[in-house]
Design a protein around this motif. Structure first.
Motif, PDB file in Angstrom:
ATOM      1  N   MET A   1       0.825  -1.211   0.000  1.00 34.73           N
ATOM      2  CA  MET A   1       0.000   0.000   0.000  1.00 34.73           C
ATOM      3  C   MET A   1       0.857   1.257   0.000  1.00 34.73           C
ATOM      4  O   MET A   1       0.316   2.361  -0.078  1.00 34.73           O
ATOM      5  CB  MET A   1      -0.887   0.015   1.250  1.00 34.73           C
ATOM      6  N   ARG A   2       2.139   1.083   0.156  1.00 41.14           N
ATOM      7  CA  ARG A   2       3.089   2.216   0.266  1.00 41.14           C
ATOM      8  C   ARG A   2       2.668   3.162   1.395  1.00 41.14           C
ATOM      9  O   ARG A   2       2.658   4.389   1.244  1.00 41.14           O
ATOM     10  CB  ARG A   2       3.157   2.965  -1.049  1.00 41.14           C
ATOM     11  N   LEU A   3       2.345   2.564   2.545  1.00 38.50           N
ATOM     12  CA  LEU A   3       1.902   3.361   3.686  1.00 38.50           C
ATOM     13  C   LEU A   3       2.980   3.502   4.747  1.00 38.50           C
ATOM     14  O   LEU A   3       2.742   4.014   5.824  1.00 38.50           O
ATOM     15  CB  LEU A   3       0.658   2.727   4.330  1.00 38.50           C
TER      16      LEU A   3
ATOM     17  N   GLU B   1       7.904   7.450   4.834  1.00 41.13           N
ATOM     18  CA  GLU B   1       8.931   7.583   3.796  1.00 41.13           C
ATOM     19  C   GLU B   1      10.301   7.931   4.353  1.00 41.13           C
ATOM     20  O   GLU B   1      11.324   7.601   3.783  1.00 41.13           O
ATOM     21  CB  GLU B   1       8.535   8.711   2.831  1.00 41.13           C
TER      22      GLU B   1
ATOM     23  N   GLU C   1       3.152   9.030  -5.935  1.00 36.89           N
ATOM     24  CA  GLU C   1       2.245   9.153  -4.802  1.00 36.89           C
ATOM     25  C   GLU C   1       0.806   9.391  -5.270  1.00 36.89           C
ATOM     26  O   GLU C   1      -0.141   8.831  -4.734  1.00 36.89           O
ATOM     27  CB  GLU C   1       2.733  10.284  -3.886  1.00 36.89           C
TER      28      GLU C   1
ATOM     29  N   ARG D   1      -2.426   7.102  -4.577  1.00 43.40           N
ATOM     30  CA  ARG D   1      -3.659   7.579  -3.951  1.00 43.40           C
ATOM     31  C   ARG D   1      -4.890   7.070  -4.687  1.00 43.40           C
ATOM     32  O   ARG D   1      -5.905   6.789  -4.081  1.00 43.40           O
ATOM     33  CB  ARG D   1      -3.673   9.110  -3.922  1.00 43.40           C
TER      34      ARG D   1
ATOM     35  N   ARG E   1      -5.158   3.307  -3.636  1.00 45.84           N
ATOM     36  CA  ARG E   1      -5.552   3.098  -2.238  1.00 45.84           C
ATOM     37  C   ARG E   1      -7.033   3.393  -2.043  1.00 45.84           C
ATOM     38  O   ARG E   1      -7.517   4.448  -2.439  1.00 45.84           O
ATOM     39  CB  ARG E   1      -4.784   4.056  -1.327  1.00 45.84           C
TER      40      ARG E   1
END
Lengths: 348, 334
Positions: free
Chosen positions: A63-65, A68, A91, A95, A98
């Protein structure tokens, strides 16, 4: 890597060599190390392992949560979803994925909802980002969603605040938020850990039913093997950032090949099998620190079948023709134990 | 909601009565008349004075009378300024205080909330570190240093260089006090027009913004950092929310409770003003008037001012509770 399940269909999510590192005060640690797996449409894949084995980091990497500033997904990692590589996607691209195509629910329903906004607002928020529905349609849709997750009086509940709902109800709301845009994949990070046992079963049944209804694939992260047995099609067993064994639920539970998997299975209490006066078997020792990983097999220190080779060299993940994989020099070939799975034998 | 407000008001009535009691008792520990008339007054003068102000009556009668008159906003006549009522002094002192403190509070809050949010969201990065260092530096310098340097570099020096055209005055707020005014309730209340405001108020406002920025930025940053770590932030990100939506919708509304508390506790100071600023810039506001009244032993003034300040304090606390209830649904039920 794992082709069991639906070998003919294209996987919907394909993770290859996922490696995620964290910058800590004690140096760089690799929390997820070369993890590969596929998820096919409509199936449930379980990821099991002890705390800190990298299961949550795996899901948050997809989810790239992850924060960073302190974490980094290795550029060689590939997270292929609908033709794009999520590991390197922008990003703004992420979005749009997600909450729409991949949604997520979390361990703590008590704190995962925003306490100062109404339930309806929080469901409608996701619809606002990902659909063209107008205000009235969004409202209608969120009432439908609450009905779908079996919350009574959805028309009234929609204007209530999270603190007016019980933990189980809040997790239902989280599921409603996650599923309102009909995602391809639902990532559930220990969704029942914080709930009462009876509520756990209800939530699992609900997820199972909705998965069928909406044909959503589920990636279920848990440390509870009973939950895995109940709902998963395939299982990945992780240990200290590595996948150490994978296969169908049936294979893993009936014929574990890695000593760690076997030891995990042995430490489940089983009704009717208890020998009086005997303690439940546990795995001696603790998971190695990610700061000081052993040169050889990461499980070697705690393994009862350890040989010299295990301490010096780390075994590769071996794939077998029947779609299984294990990371061990001395896999358990015989079938020493056959715990019955499912039903009343496995704790929920 | 209305019963909530009513309940809060009722709870605070005994508190307020207690405060008034305390003030009146403290002012009578030493006979106020001796202090006022000086050591040369003879017994007859004192007797007459006490009689004319009702100080001979039992304390409970004086207390009751003060309350009854206070409800009608009548605090008697100033001892020092014969012929001027305390009410006139009070109403005359409020506008000068407000014309400094309200712009200062609004500016400080807007700036420090924004800076605090930015700082928290970029936690650990260069921007955040620079802002934190600036805030700590700003806090570490004395208020007095800001006033003196502000007066010198903001007004005294430029006036020397550019002459009288420089828009900021050093002191002398009293000038416009006589220039522009409006009539309310039959009372003449001074109100500055834009140019006089700039001339006499801008510099003190800027100084108090600089002074408060350090503390407030650090406070709001801490609040926002805490909100950054909440689980609902991850949920919002997992929904696909943008960074600005997360910061200004999700986080800000949750942070409203500490923000409101912070702002509300400073509300009474809006009226009382900053005593230091009012003294240094010669602003005839509440703070300076009260201090002057205390040094003059002007008892009706002290009683009247403290009664009004205490009332404003209590009202601001009630207002805080009401705003909590509006912002946080969890407060409303309990």
């Amino acid at each position: 890597m794992i082709q069991a399940g639906q070998p003919h269909s294209e996987p919907i999510l394909s993770v290859r060599h996922l490696t995620t590192r964290f910058r800590t005060d004690l140096g760089l640690v690799t929390a997820v190390d070369d993890v590969s797996f596929d998820i096919h449409a409509g199936e449930t894949v379980g990821i099991v392992g002890e705390s800190g084995c990298g299961k949550t980091v795996t899901s948050k990497s997809i989810m790239r949560l992850l924060p960073e500033r302190v974490s980094r997904i290795d550029p060689a990692s590939k997270i292929m979803f609908r033709g794009m590589n999520l590991a390197t996607a922008s990003e703004s691209r992420m979005r749009s994925v997600r909450g729409d195509q991949i949604a997520m629910i979390f361990q703590e329903p008590m704190t995962s909802l925003n306490p100062v906004f109404r339930i309806g607002w929080q469901i409608e928020e996701a619809l606002k980002y990902h659909t063209d529905l107008n205000r009235a349609q969004r409202r209608q849709r969120s009432i439908e969603m609450l009905r779908l997750v079996e919350i009574p009086n959805p028309e009234r509940r929609i204007s209530e605040y999270p603190h007016q709902l019980s933990g189980g109800m809040r997790q239902r709301v989280m599921i409603a938020i996650a599923l309102c845009c009909e995602p391809d994949i639902l990532i559930a990070d220990e969704p029942t850990t914080a709930l009462d046992v009876t509520i756990q079963a209800q939530i699992l049944n609900l997820m199972e039913g909705l998965k069928r209804k909406l044909n959503t694939a589920i990636m279920l992260i848990t440390h509870n093997l009973g939950v895995v047995a109940q709902v998963c099609d395939r299982v990945l067993v992780m240990y200290a950032g590595r996948v150490i064994e994978s296969g169908t639920v049936h294979d893993i539970f009936h014929r574990p090949q890695h000593p760690y998997t076997q030891a995990l299975l042995e430490s489940i209490p089983k009704r009717g099998r208890r020998e009086h006066g005997k303690r439940l078997p546990t795995i001696p020792g603790i998971v190695p620190s990610l700061h000081h990983l052993p040169a050889g097999c990461r499980f070697a220190e705690r393994c009862r079948f350890r040989q010299d080779q295990c301490v010096d060299h780390e075994p590769e993940l071996l794939e077998t023709s029947d779609g299984r994989a294990y990371r061990c020099f001395f896999p358990i070939t015989q079938a020493p134990m056959a715990p019955t799975i499912g039903g009343s034998d496995v704790p929920a | 909601m209305w019963s909530f407000i009513l309940r809060r008001l009722l709870y605070n009535i005994p508190v307020y009565l207690g405060i008034i009691l305390l003030v009146m008792v403290l002012l009578r520990v030493r006979n106020p008349v001796y202090a006022y008339l000086g050591k040369n007054a003879d017994a007859k003068q004192i007797e007459e004075f006490e009689k004319s102000f009702g100080l001979k009556d039992p304390f409970i009668v004086q207390y009751g009378r003060f309350l009854w008159n206070g409800i009608q906003l009548d605090f008697g006549e100033s001892w020092k300024y014969k012929g001027t009522t305390v009410r006139e002094k009070l109403l005359g002192a409020i506008p000068p205080s407000l014309s400094i403190t309200v712009p200062a509070l609004v500016l400080t809050s807007l700036l420090s909330i924004t800076v605090g949010l930015l700082s928290a969201f970029n936690r650990g990065r260069l921007l955040d570190r620079l802002l934190v260092i600036a805030a700590v530096l700003g806090m570490s310098i004395s208020f007095l240093v800001y006033i003196i340097f502000g007066q010198f570099f903001g007004a005294a020096l430029p006036r020397n260089v550019f002459g009288e055209d420089w828009p900021l005055a050093i002191v002398g707020y009293g000038d416009w006090y006589r220039l522009s005014s409006v009539d309310i309730f039959g009372l003449t209340i001074p109100v500055p027009d834009a140019m006089t405001w700039v001339k006499f108020c801008l510099l003190p406002v800027l100084i108090s913004v600089v002074v408060a920025m350090g503390y407030d930025t650090r406070f709001y940053r801490a609040v926002m950092v805490e909100e950054c770590n909440r689980d609902y932030i991850i949920t919002a990100r997992a929904k696909g929310a943008t960074k600005s939506k997360i910061m200004f919708v999700h986080m800000l509304k949750n942070a409203m409770i500490p923000i409101i508390t912070r702002i509300m506790t400073t509300l009474p100071f809006l009226i009382t003003g900053s005593i230091l600023l009012e003294m240094y810039f010669n602003i005839p506001g509440m703070g300076r008037t009260l201090i002057t009244a205390i040094t003059d032993m002007d008892y009706p003034m002290i009683q009247g001012f403290t009664a009004v300040i205490a009332l404003l304090y209590i009202l601001s606390i009630i207002l805080t509770d009401v705003l909590y209830a509006l912002v946080d649904p969890r407060v409303r039920l309990s």
